[in-house]
Design a protein around this motif. Sequence first.
Motif, PDB file in Angstrom:
ATOM      1  N   PHE A  64       1.129  -1.405   0.201  1.00  0.00           N
ATOM      2  CA  PHE A  64      -0.007   0.119  -0.065  1.00  0.00           C
ATOM      3  C   PHE A  64       0.594   1.140   0.345  1.00  0.00           C
ATOM      4  O   PHE A  64       0.175   2.079  -1.121  1.00  0.00           O
ATOM      5  CB  PHE A  64      -1.201   0.218   1.071  1.00  0.00           C
ATOM      6  N   HIS A  65       1.463   1.509   0.743  1.00  0.00           N
ATOM      7  CA  HIS A  65       2.861   2.409   0.712  1.00  0.00           C
ATOM      8  C   HIS A  65       3.786   2.568   0.366  1.00  0.00           C
ATOM      9  O   HIS A  65       4.441   0.697  -0.747  1.00  0.00           O
ATOM     10  CB  HIS A  65       3.144   1.920   2.470  1.00  0.00           C
ATOM     11  N   HIS A  99      -1.388   3.530  -3.019  1.00  0.00           N
ATOM     12  CA  HIS A  99      -0.956   4.157  -1.948  1.00  0.00           C
ATOM     13  C   HIS A  99      -2.442   4.846  -2.520  1.00  0.00           C
ATOM     14  O   HIS A  99      -3.455   4.607  -2.435  1.00  0.00           O
ATOM     15  CB  HIS A  99       0.097   5.146  -2.239  1.00  0.00           C
ATOM     16  N   GLY A 286      -5.256   7.469   6.604  1.00  0.00           N
ATOM     17  CA  GLY A 286      -4.079   8.391   6.952  1.00  0.00           C
ATOM     18  C   GLY A 286      -4.124   9.505   7.824  1.00  0.00           C
ATOM     19  O   GLY A 286      -4.786   9.546   7.978  1.00  0.00           O
ATOM     20  N   HIS A 327      -2.494   5.253  11.962  1.00  0.00           N
ATOM     21  CA  HIS A 327      -2.575   5.613  10.845  1.00  0.00           C
ATOM     22  C   HIS A 327      -2.326   3.770  10.488  1.00  0.00           C
ATOM     23  O   HIS A 327      -3.476   4.243   9.245  1.00  0.00           O
ATOM     24  CB  HIS A 327      -1.319   6.034  10.549  1.00  0.00           C
ATOM     25  N   GLU A 331      -6.366   2.321   8.024  1.00  0.00           N
ATOM     26  CA  GLU A 331      -5.864   1.534   6.261  1.00  0.00           C
ATOM     27  C   GLU A 331      -5.455   0.493   6.411  1.00  0.00           C
ATOM     28  O   GLU A 331      -4.992  -0.418   5.472  1.00  0.00           O
ATOM     29  CB  GLU A 331      -4.287   2.363   6.370  1.00  0.00           C
TER      30      GLU A 331
HETATM   31 ZN   LIG Z   1      -1.114   5.367   4.911  1.00  0.00          ZN
END
Ligand SMILES: [Zn+2]
Length: 364
Positions: A64-65, A99, A286, A327, A331
Amino acid sequence: MKIKEILSVLEEMAPLAYAEDFDNVGLLVGDQNTEATGVLVCHDALENVIDEAIAKKCNLVVCFHPILFSGLKKITGKNYVERSLLKAIKNDIAIYAVHTALDNHKEGVNKIVCDALGLTKTRILIPKQNFIRKLITYTIPENAEKLRNALFDAGAGKIGNYEDCSFNSKGIGTYMGNEDSNPEIGERFEFVESDEIKIEVTFEKYLQSKILKALFKNHVYEEVAYEIYDLQNAHQNIGLGMIGELENPMDEKDFLLMVQEKMQADGIRHSTFLGKKIQKVAVLGGSGSFAIKNAIQAGADAFLTADLKYHQFYEAENQLILADIGHFESERYTKNYIVDFLRKKILNFAIILSEENTNPVKYL
Ligand SMILES: [Zn+2]
């Protein structure tokens, strides 16, 4: 199956053109023409996740990140980013980051949170600006239907829950060709007045080259008459954050306890309770402090996000409850969504959910 075939499914899930300009999404490491052995889906592609990919024989890690976010001049393994990249490269493992392409998607990160909390009547909190363009073209009536359909097939004419949207008007076009011309109707040097249809369609700007290709391929004129404009309209189906409603209003504390349970949050920090019932809820997975004003403007009773600083809690201004749910926590179900999407689209292939918890924040 080549890695690039899996990447096209990921693009279908979350077009990279949806990502924010500051972001670094897509294939970060690896050769997309390599034969894929398996996909490991994670939140952060840390070194221990690359180890997991090696152990599970997956040569594509979907994170994801983006582990690689800002420019690197050396890759020597001196920090956690470089160690992960080095290990991936040494072991021929590709890394792909999703992301904000998925943050901005109406079925993405924030919809996943809304679904987890049972929010309905969801809509995008901050619709994306500067994303829609308009194509106007002129053709003879006999060509209009074919041309319109080709533009629709290329992705034009989608507005909210509708597709094949266009506006068509009849008019008179004029022209006169020079000695090198080869007009569809009339002769060289002949002034022609002819019935024309004006077709107007909107499209998402990243589709422009595809749409122009369809236009040129299906238009009958020697010189295709067309205009493209940037529109000021925001895109209601793309953007950051989401707002939705609880079926039944809840007391503030009960609401946050429900959020804590559903999002498996170890600790929630929140602004002063206002003694109001919570029904309208804004969420932004986030770091979402930039959207506090948007949540207030949208009439939210509560705004769930993460990474809020001390002074930012004041920005609630007694209008809503601001809650920092963590955070990672905000997510956390994203990777499950990615796995489910890939499994539905790619059958009989190893698509594995990472078992590594990459949340760097711990609670006592
Ligand atoms: Zn994030």
